[in-house]
Motif scaffolding. Structure first.
Motif, PDB file in Angstrom:
ATOM      1  N   MET A 169      50.511  52.748  63.682  1.00  0.00           N
ATOM      2  CA  MET A 169      50.167  52.752  62.257  1.00  0.00           C
ATOM      3  C   MET A 169      49.086  51.700  62.003  1.00  0.00           C
ATOM      4  N   PRO A 170      47.947  52.104  61.404  1.00  0.00           N
ATOM      5  CA  PRO A 170      46.906  51.109  61.098  1.00  0.00           C
ATOM      6  C   PRO A 170      47.397  50.122  60.052  1.00  0.00           C
ATOM      7  N   LYS A 171      46.829  48.923  60.076  1.00  0.00           N
ATOM      8  CA  LYS A 171      47.326  47.845  59.229  1.00  0.00           C
ATOM      9  C   LYS A 171      46.221  47.297  58.331  1.00  0.00           C
ATOM     10  N   ALA A 172      46.548  47.087  57.075  1.00  0.00           N
ATOM     11  CA  ALA A 172      45.635  46.478  56.103  1.00  0.00           C
ATOM     12  C   ALA A 172      46.262  45.203  55.563  1.00  0.00           C
ATOM     13  N   LEU A 173      45.435  44.203  55.367  1.00  0.00           N
ATOM     14  CA  LEU A 173      45.869  42.928  54.790  1.00  0.00           C
ATOM     15  C   LEU A 173      45.171  42.724  53.452  1.00  0.00           C
ATOM     16  N   ILE A 174      45.944  42.511  52.407  1.00  0.00           N
ATOM     17  CA  ILE A 174      45.412  42.222  51.075  1.00  0.00           C
ATOM     18  C   ILE A 174      45.640  40.737  50.790  1.00  0.00           C
ATOM     19  N   ILE A 175      44.564  40.042  50.449  1.00  0.00           N
ATOM     20  CA  ILE A 175      44.637  38.594  50.222  1.00  0.00           C
ATOM     21  C   ILE A 175      44.377  38.290  48.748  1.00  0.00           C
ATOM     22  N   LEU A 176      45.337  37.626  48.109  1.00  0.00           N
ATOM     23  CA  LEU A 176      45.290  37.357  46.673  1.00  0.00           C
ATOM     24  C   LEU A 176      45.032  35.878  46.389  1.00  0.00           C
ATOM     25  N   THR A 177      44.470  35.628  45.223  1.00  0.00           N
ATOM     26  CA  THR A 177      44.277  34.259  44.752  1.00  0.00           C
ATOM     27  C   THR A 177      45.615  33.605  44.418  1.00  0.00           C
ATOM     28  N   SER A 178      45.644  32.277  44.503  1.00  0.00           N
ATOM     29  CA  SER A 178      46.808  31.501  44.046  1.00  0.00           C
ATOM     30  C   SER A 178      46.448  30.632  42.847  1.00  0.00           C
ATOM     31  N   HIS A 179      45.242  30.786  42.323  1.00  0.00           N
ATOM     32  CA  HIS A 179      44.773  29.937  41.221  1.00  0.00           C
ATOM     33  C   HIS A 179      45.171  30.562  39.889  1.00  0.00           C
ATOM     34  N   ASP A 180      45.772  29.776  39.005  1.00  0.00           N
ATOM     35  CA  ASP A 180      46.400  30.355  37.815  1.00  0.00           C
ATOM     36  C   ASP A 180      45.832  29.904  36.475  1.00  0.00           C
ATOM     37  N   ARG A 181      44.700  29.171  36.453  1.00  0.00           N
ATOM     38  CA  ARG A 181      44.127  28.728  35.176  1.00  0.00           C
ATOM     39  C   ARG A 181      42.618  28.905  35.168  1.00  0.00           C
ATOM     40  N   LEU A 182      42.084  29.254  33.990  1.00  0.00           N
ATOM     41  CA  LEU A 182      40.638  29.380  33.823  1.00  0.00           C
ATOM     42  C   LEU A 182      40.036  27.997  33.625  1.00  0.00           C
ATOM     43  N   GLY A 183      39.617  27.376  34.711  1.00  0.00           N
ATOM     44  CA  GLY A 183      39.013  26.058  34.625  1.00  0.00           C
ATOM     45  C   GLY A 183      39.928  25.059  33.951  1.00  0.00           C
ATOM     46  N   ASN A 184      39.392  24.352  32.975  1.00  0.00           N
ATOM     47  CA  ASN A 184      40.169  23.357  32.237  1.00  0.00           C
ATOM     48  C   ASN A 184      40.673  23.870  30.899  1.00  0.00           C
ATOM     49  N   THR A 185      40.609  25.181  30.698  1.00  0.00           N
ATOM     50  CA  THR A 185      40.961  25.734  29.384  1.00  0.00           C
ATOM     51  C   THR A 185      42.465  25.831  29.169  1.00  0.00           C
ATOM     52  N   GLY A 186      43.239  25.875  30.249  1.00  0.00           N
ATOM     53  CA  GLY A 186      44.670  26.090  30.123  1.00  0.00           C
ATOM     54  C   GLY A 186      45.045  27.554  29.989  1.00  0.00           C
ATOM     55  N   THR A 187      44.051  28.436  29.885  1.00  0.00           N
ATOM     56  CA  THR A 187      44.308  29.866  29.770  1.00  0.00           C
ATOM     57  C   THR A 187      44.747  30.422  31.118  1.00  0.00           C
ATOM     58  N   PRO A 188      45.854  31.165  31.152  1.00  0.00           N
ATOM     59  CA  PRO A 188      46.332  31.673  32.435  1.00  0.00           C
ATOM     60  C   PRO A 188      45.424  32.748  33.011  1.00  0.00           C
ATOM     61  N   THR A 189      45.324  32.769  34.320  1.00  0.00           N
ATOM     62  CA  THR A 189      44.596  33.815  35.028  1.00  0.00           C
ATOM     63  C   THR A 189      45.287  34.041  36.364  1.00  0.00           C
ATOM     64  N   GLY A 190      44.618  34.673  37.286  1.00  0.00           N
ATOM     65  CA  GLY A 190      45.193  34.994  38.587  1.00  0.00           C
ATOM     66  C   GLY A 190      44.505  36.219  39.139  1.00  0.00           C
ATOM     67  N   PHE A 191      45.290  37.074  39.822  1.00  0.00           N
ATOM     68  CA  PHE A 191      44.708  38.329  40.307  1.00  0.00           C
ATOM     69  C   PHE A 191      44.781  39.381  39.208  1.00  0.00           C
ATOM     70  N   TYR A 192      43.992  40.446  39.370  1.00  0.00           N
ATOM     71  CA  TYR A 192      43.957  41.522  38.386  1.00  0.00           C
ATOM     72  C   TYR A 192      44.783  42.692  38.923  1.00  0.00           C
ATOM     73  N   TRP A 193      45.750  43.131  38.150  1.00  0.00           N
ATOM     74  CA  TRP A 193      46.727  44.095  38.630  1.00  0.00           C
ATOM     75  C   TRP A 193      46.123  45.379  39.193  1.00  0.00           C
ATOM     76  N   GLU A 194      45.216  45.998  38.484  1.00  0.00           N
ATOM     77  CA  GLU A 194      44.648  47.271  38.950  1.00  0.00           C
ATOM     78  C   GLU A 194      43.955  47.110  40.293  1.00  0.00           C
ATOM     79  N   GLU A 195      43.346  45.956  40.514  1.00  0.00           N
ATOM     80  CA  GLU A 195      42.594  45.726  41.743  1.00  0.00           C
ATOM     81  C   GLU A 195      43.507  45.526  42.939  1.00  0.00           C
ATOM     82  N   LEU A 196      44.758  45.184  42.689  1.00  0.00           N
ATOM     83  CA  LEU A 196      45.782  45.180  43.731  1.00  0.00           C
ATOM     84  C   LEU A 196      46.417  46.559  43.868  1.00  0.00           C
TER      85      LEU A 196
END
Length: 231
Positions: free
Chosen positions: A1-28
């Motif tokens: 079975m061929p294998k694919a690896l998906i690598i996601l960000t672990s960063h959860d804030r937009l700079g110094n704004t405090g606004t939450p971010t991360g990976f985008y669901w559709e792109e996963l």
């Protein structure tokens, strides 16, 4: 079975704004299911391991897709997401595809990750397909070939555009404009209309412009790996 690896960000804030971010669901979710349904074993990793942050704006009524709903309803997929492998503990030797979803979080930790750069360079050297979409190509900036040249140098590459970043109101928040930085590393940046699907393959390097391009990137990755999708 061929294998694919998906690598996601672990960063959860937009700079110094405090606004939450991360990976985008559709792109996963869209590539996850396209690859899985095509018979691929799909593994998930993130920079820090564990449960990576998701951008809440990618799970609203307006951005929710059937693929995202399917992922969220799948216990095995959600368990895999909650327990991603740590990037610097990954053995990429058996991977035929390495894929980087976007989300604004990628702009902070992926380009700075030496482990990611080494992993991508190793995967490329072993003949793997490398894919990225939207802000995911920020991770390509960390990869160097044995010659020292950037992986993207001289190659056709798509990614989130300056005009899309401006429309999102985050030009002054992100650490750099992705389009400009790809060009600075020698990439032949190409793009379509804002927010419309646009993806391209330059040999084993497959990239897409925005969330709407995610499924197309997955299909092109399969083609580049020599295996057509089943749908």
């Amino acid at each position: 079975m061929p294998k694919a690896l998906i690598i996601l960000t672990s960063h959860d804030r937009l700079g110094n704004t405090g606004t939450p971010t991360g990976f985008y669901w559709e792109e996963l979710a869209a590539p996850y299911w396209i690859l899985s349904d095509a018979g691929w074993q799909v593994e998930l990793a993130s920079v820090q391991g564990g449960n990576p942050p998701a951008d809440p704006s990618s799970a609203t009524d307006e951005t929710m897709t059937d693929e995202v709903r399917r992922f969220m309803a799948d216990d095995a997929a959600m368990n895999r997401l909650a327990h991603t492998e740590k990037l610097d503990e990954i053995d990429v030797s058996g991977c035929d595809i390495v894929y980087l979803p976007g989300g604004h979080g990628t702009m902070w930790d992926l380009p700075e990750s030496q482990a990611l750069g080494q992993l991508l360079a190793s995967a490329w050297d072993k003949g793997a397909v490398i894919g990225a979409v939207c802000h995911g190509p920020a991770g390509l900036l960390s990869a160097r070939l044995p010659s020292g040249k950037p992986l993207v140098d001289g190659r056709r590459v798509a990614g989130f555009t300056n005009s899309e970043e401006e429309a999102a109101g985050l030009t002054g928040t992100v650490p750099f404009p992705l389009e400009d930085q790809l060009k600075a590393q020698g990439a032949r940046h190409e793009k379509g209309p804002d927010w419309q699907p646009f993806a391209l393959a330059d040999g084993r390097l497959v990239t897409g412009q925005n969330p709407a391009s995610s499924a197309q990137v997955a299909q092109l990755m399969l083609q580049a790996a020599g295996q057509p999708a089943i749908r």
